[in-house]
Scaffold this motif. Structure first.
Motif, PDB file in Angstrom:
ATOM      1  N   PRO A 188      68.453 -34.198  10.229  1.00  0.00           N
ATOM      2  CA  PRO A 188      67.490 -34.828  11.143  1.00  0.00           C
ATOM      3  C   PRO A 188      68.046 -36.050  11.870  1.00  0.00           C
ATOM      4  N   SER A 189      68.868 -36.850  11.188  1.00  0.00           N
ATOM      5  CA  SER A 189      69.461 -38.027  11.831  1.00  0.00           C
ATOM      6  C   SER A 189      70.374 -37.625  12.979  1.00  0.00           C
ATOM      7  N   VAL A 190      71.152 -36.573  12.761  1.00  0.00           N
ATOM      8  CA  VAL A 190      72.060 -36.100  13.809  1.00  0.00           C
ATOM      9  C   VAL A 190      71.252 -35.616  15.015  1.00  0.00           C
ATOM     10  N   VAL A 206      66.510 -28.318  -2.130  1.00  0.00           N
ATOM     11  CA  VAL A 206      67.698 -27.466  -2.209  1.00  0.00           C
ATOM     12  C   VAL A 206      68.944 -28.326  -2.418  1.00  0.00           C
ATOM     13  N   GLY A 207      69.809 -27.899  -3.338  1.00  0.00           N
ATOM     14  CA  GLY A 207      71.086 -28.591  -3.488  1.00  0.00           C
ATOM     15  C   GLY A 207      71.393 -28.973  -4.916  1.00  0.00           C
ATOM     16  N   TYR A 208      72.587 -29.487  -5.112  1.00  0.00           N
ATOM     17  CA  TYR A 208      73.026 -29.931  -6.431  1.00  0.00           C
ATOM     18  C   TYR A 208      72.562 -31.362  -6.672  1.00  0.00           C
ATOM     19  N   GLY A 209      72.332 -31.692  -7.932  1.00  0.00           N
ATOM     20  CA  GLY A 209      72.094 -33.091  -8.273  1.00  0.00           C
ATOM     21  C   GLY A 209      70.684 -33.571  -8.023  1.00  0.00           C
ATOM     22  N   TYR A 210      70.568 -34.811  -7.572  1.00  0.00           N
ATOM     23  CA  TYR A 210      69.324 -35.561  -7.496  1.00  0.00           C
ATOM     24  C   TYR A 210      68.474 -35.077  -6.327  1.00  0.00           C
ATOM     25  N   LYS A 211      67.276 -34.546  -6.599  1.00  0.00           N
ATOM     26  CA  LYS A 211      66.452 -33.912  -5.572  1.00  0.00           C
ATOM     27  C   LYS A 211      65.849 -34.907  -4.586  1.00  0.00           C
ATOM     28  N   LEU A 212      65.877 -36.200  -4.905  1.00  0.00           N
ATOM     29  CA  LEU A 212      65.357 -37.208  -3.981  1.00  0.00           C
ATOM     30  C   LEU A 212      66.349 -37.556  -2.876  1.00  0.00           C
ATOM     31  N   THR A 213      67.591 -37.125  -3.028  1.00  0.00           N
ATOM     32  CA  THR A 213      68.644 -37.539  -2.098  1.00  0.00           C
ATOM     33  C   THR A 213      68.310 -37.262  -0.634  1.00  0.00           C
ATOM     34  N   PRO A 214      67.919 -36.022  -0.255  1.00  0.00           N
ATOM     35  CA  PRO A 214      67.634 -35.795   1.171  1.00  0.00           C
ATOM     36  C   PRO A 214      66.470 -36.630   1.692  1.00  0.00           C
ATOM     37  N   LEU A 215      65.460 -36.862   0.858  1.00  0.00           N
ATOM     38  CA  LEU A 215      64.334 -37.708   1.274  1.00  0.00           C
ATOM     39  C   LEU A 215      64.808 -39.132   1.543  1.00  0.00           C
ATOM     40  N   LEU A 216      65.590 -39.684   0.623  1.00  0.00           N
ATOM     41  CA  LEU A 216      66.065 -41.060   0.782  1.00  0.00           C
ATOM     42  C   LEU A 216      67.004 -41.186   1.980  1.00  0.00           C
ATOM     43  N   THR A 217      67.842 -40.171   2.190  1.00  0.00           N
ATOM     44  CA  THR A 217      68.734 -40.184   3.353  1.00  0.00           C
ATOM     45  C   THR A 217      67.933 -40.271   4.648  1.00  0.00           C
ATOM     46  N   MET A 218      66.905 -39.427   4.757  1.00  0.00           N
ATOM     47  CA  MET A 218      66.101 -39.405   5.985  1.00  0.00           C
ATOM     48  C   MET A 218      65.327 -40.708   6.168  1.00  0.00           C
ATOM     49  N   LEU A 219      64.794 -41.245   5.079  1.00  0.00           N
ATOM     50  CA  LEU A 219      64.041 -42.498   5.170  1.00  0.00           C
ATOM     51  C   LEU A 219      64.932 -43.671   5.558  1.00  0.00           C
ATOM     52  N   CYS A 222      69.512 -44.457  10.354  1.00  0.00           N
ATOM     53  CA  CYS A 222      69.677 -45.510  11.364  1.00  0.00           C
ATOM     54  C   CYS A 222      69.390 -44.977  12.764  1.00  0.00           C
ATOM     55  N   SER A 223      69.023 -43.698  12.858  1.00  0.00           N
ATOM     56  CA  SER A 223      68.750 -43.085  14.159  1.00  0.00           C
ATOM     57  C   SER A 223      67.254 -43.149  14.444  1.00  0.00           C
ATOM     58  N   PRO A 224      66.817 -43.884  15.478  1.00  0.00           N
ATOM     59  CA  PRO A 224      65.385 -44.001  15.769  1.00  0.00           C
ATOM     60  C   PRO A 224      64.823 -42.697  16.328  1.00  0.00           C
ATOM     61  N   GLY A 225      63.499 -42.595  16.304  1.00  0.00           N
ATOM     62  CA  GLY A 225      62.851 -41.389  16.814  1.00  0.00           C
ATOM     63  C   GLY A 225      62.627 -40.337  15.756  1.00  0.00           C
ATOM     64  N   LEU A 226      62.856 -40.710  14.493  1.00  0.00           N
ATOM     65  CA  LEU A 226      62.725 -39.768  13.378  1.00  0.00           C
ATOM     66  C   LEU A 226      61.597 -40.207  12.450  1.00  0.00           C
ATOM     67  N   VAL A 227      60.658 -39.291  12.170  1.00  0.00           N
ATOM     68  CA  VAL A 227      59.660 -39.513  11.129  1.00  0.00           C
ATOM     69  C   VAL A 227      59.921 -38.502  10.017  1.00  0.00           C
ATOM     70  N   VAL A 228      59.455 -38.803   8.820  1.00  0.00           N
ATOM     71  CA  VAL A 228      59.806 -37.986   7.653  1.00  0.00           C
ATOM     72  C   VAL A 228      58.560 -37.659   6.843  1.00  0.00           C
ATOM     73  N   VAL A 229      58.445 -36.398   6.409  1.00  0.00           N
ATOM     74  CA  VAL A 229      57.384 -35.998   5.486  1.00  0.00           C
ATOM     75  C   VAL A 229      57.985 -35.856   4.085  1.00  0.00           C
ATOM     76  N   ASN A 230      57.159 -35.504   3.139  1.00  0.00           N
ATOM     77  CA  ASN A 230      57.616 -35.443   1.753  1.00  0.00           C
ATOM     78  C   ASN A 230      58.467 -34.189   1.488  1.00  0.00           C
ATOM     79  N   ILE A 231      59.048 -34.139   0.316  1.00  0.00           N
ATOM     80  CA  ILE A 231      59.956 -33.057  -0.068  1.00  0.00           C
ATOM     81  C   ILE A 231      59.234 -31.706  -0.033  1.00  0.00           C
ATOM     82  N   ASP A 232      59.838 -30.742   0.660  1.00  0.00           N
ATOM     83  CA  ASP A 232      59.332 -29.365   0.776  1.00  0.00           C
ATOM     84  C   ASP A 232      57.994 -29.265   1.515  1.00  0.00           C
ATOM     85  N   ASN A 233      57.598 -30.313   2.230  1.00  0.00           N
ATOM     86  CA  ASN A 233      56.287 -30.311   2.891  1.00  0.00           C
ATOM     87  C   ASN A 233      56.380 -29.730   4.303  1.00  0.00           C
ATOM     88  N   GLY A 234      56.654 -28.439   4.371  1.00  0.00           N
ATOM     89  CA  GLY A 234      56.682 -27.765   5.663  1.00  0.00           C
ATOM     90  C   GLY A 234      55.334 -27.816   6.354  1.00  0.00           C
TER      91      GLY A 234
END
Length: 255
Positions: A188-190, A206-219, A222-234
């Motif tokens: 999403p940042s890209v 999805v992925g190895y290790g800590y499941k919070l990682t993608p959420l924390l990355t998105m939150l 540094c790229s503006p214009g991005l909002v984030v919902v919770n994990i798996d919240n399609g």
């Protein structure tokens, strides 16, 4: 609601009667196990949607049918057993059941009913494993009238795969892009660094290790214009994109 207001306007009912009827009209009780918020779309622009996980399939079918009869269309997400759900509607002639196996969603609608179209939205998924969440987002956006343009397996592990899909979505004039990603969650940042429209990030588990990682990355993007919902919240991403699309569509119609 409109019928009640018309009766009040023409003097067929008093202000007190109208108030009472509107209060009663806030929800419909179904079998003692469910209160249907049938006016939610009028209030918020988002219809009531059934979260099916943890519910008996029999109850999901009853709620779907009641909502579809009252609102023309109904959506259930996280359906546990789509095959069992189909059995409850196999003899229906006035209602059509549409199942998305990957997204674990079910749409039930009246025969011949079509949702009023709004705007186009885009959905990009980083990997094939992220598709179920992306499909939930797509179905959620569709019931709000969006035309959904999708492209999958465009994650940053092979970033050259991303540029043509993004270019195509811009050419299609999508009003926002949902970006679904697990692992480190960088997609999403890209995307938000490349476009001038809102980007909705959906981290997946999805992925190895800590499941919070993608959420924390998105939150922490540094790229503006991005909002984030919770994990798996399609679902959350889909209806948010639907609100963007419907509000743009309203303003275009107003001129």
């Amino acid at each position: 609601m409109r019928e009640i207001l018309e009766k009040f306007k023409t003097g067929n009912i008093s202000l007190e009667e109208a108030e009472k009827k509107l209060k009663l009209n806030y929800f419909d009780e179904l079998g003692g196990f469910c209160k249907l918020d049938t006016n939610r779309k009028l209030r918020t622009g988002i219809p009531e949607v059934i979260y099916a996980e943890g519910k008996r399939c029999e109850d999901v079918a009853k709620i779907l049918k009641e909502l579809a009869l009252k609102s023309n269309i109904a959506l259930a997400t996280r359906v546990n057993d789509t095959e069992e759900l189909k059995t409850y509607f196999k003899d229906e002639t006035d209602l059509i059941l549409e199942i998305n196996e990957l997204g674990r969603t079910a749409i039930l609608k009246k025969q011949g009913f079509e949702v009023e179209k709004t705007e186009k939205i885009g959905i990009l998924a980083a990997g094939t494993s992220d598709i179920p969440v992306a499909e939930e987002a797509a179905e959620s956006a569709k019931i709000m009238g969006c035309e959904v343009i999708k492209n999958y397996d465009v994650g940053i592990a092979g970033i050259h795969r991303l540029f043509n899909p993004v270019k195509s979505m811009i050419e299609e004039d999508v009003c926002c892009i949902i970006a679904v990603a697990g692992m480190e969650g960088a997609l999403p940042s890209v995307i938000s660094s490349l476009v001038d429209i809102p980007v909705i990030g959906v981290p997946t588990s999805v992925g190895y290790g800590y499941k919070l990682t993608p959420l924390l990355t998105m939150l922490h993007s540094c790229s503006p214009g991005l909002v984030v919902v919770n994990i798996d919240n399609g679902f959350g991403a889909g209806v948010f994109s639907g609100l963007i699309a419907s509000n743009i569509s309203k303003r275009i119609k107003k001129g």
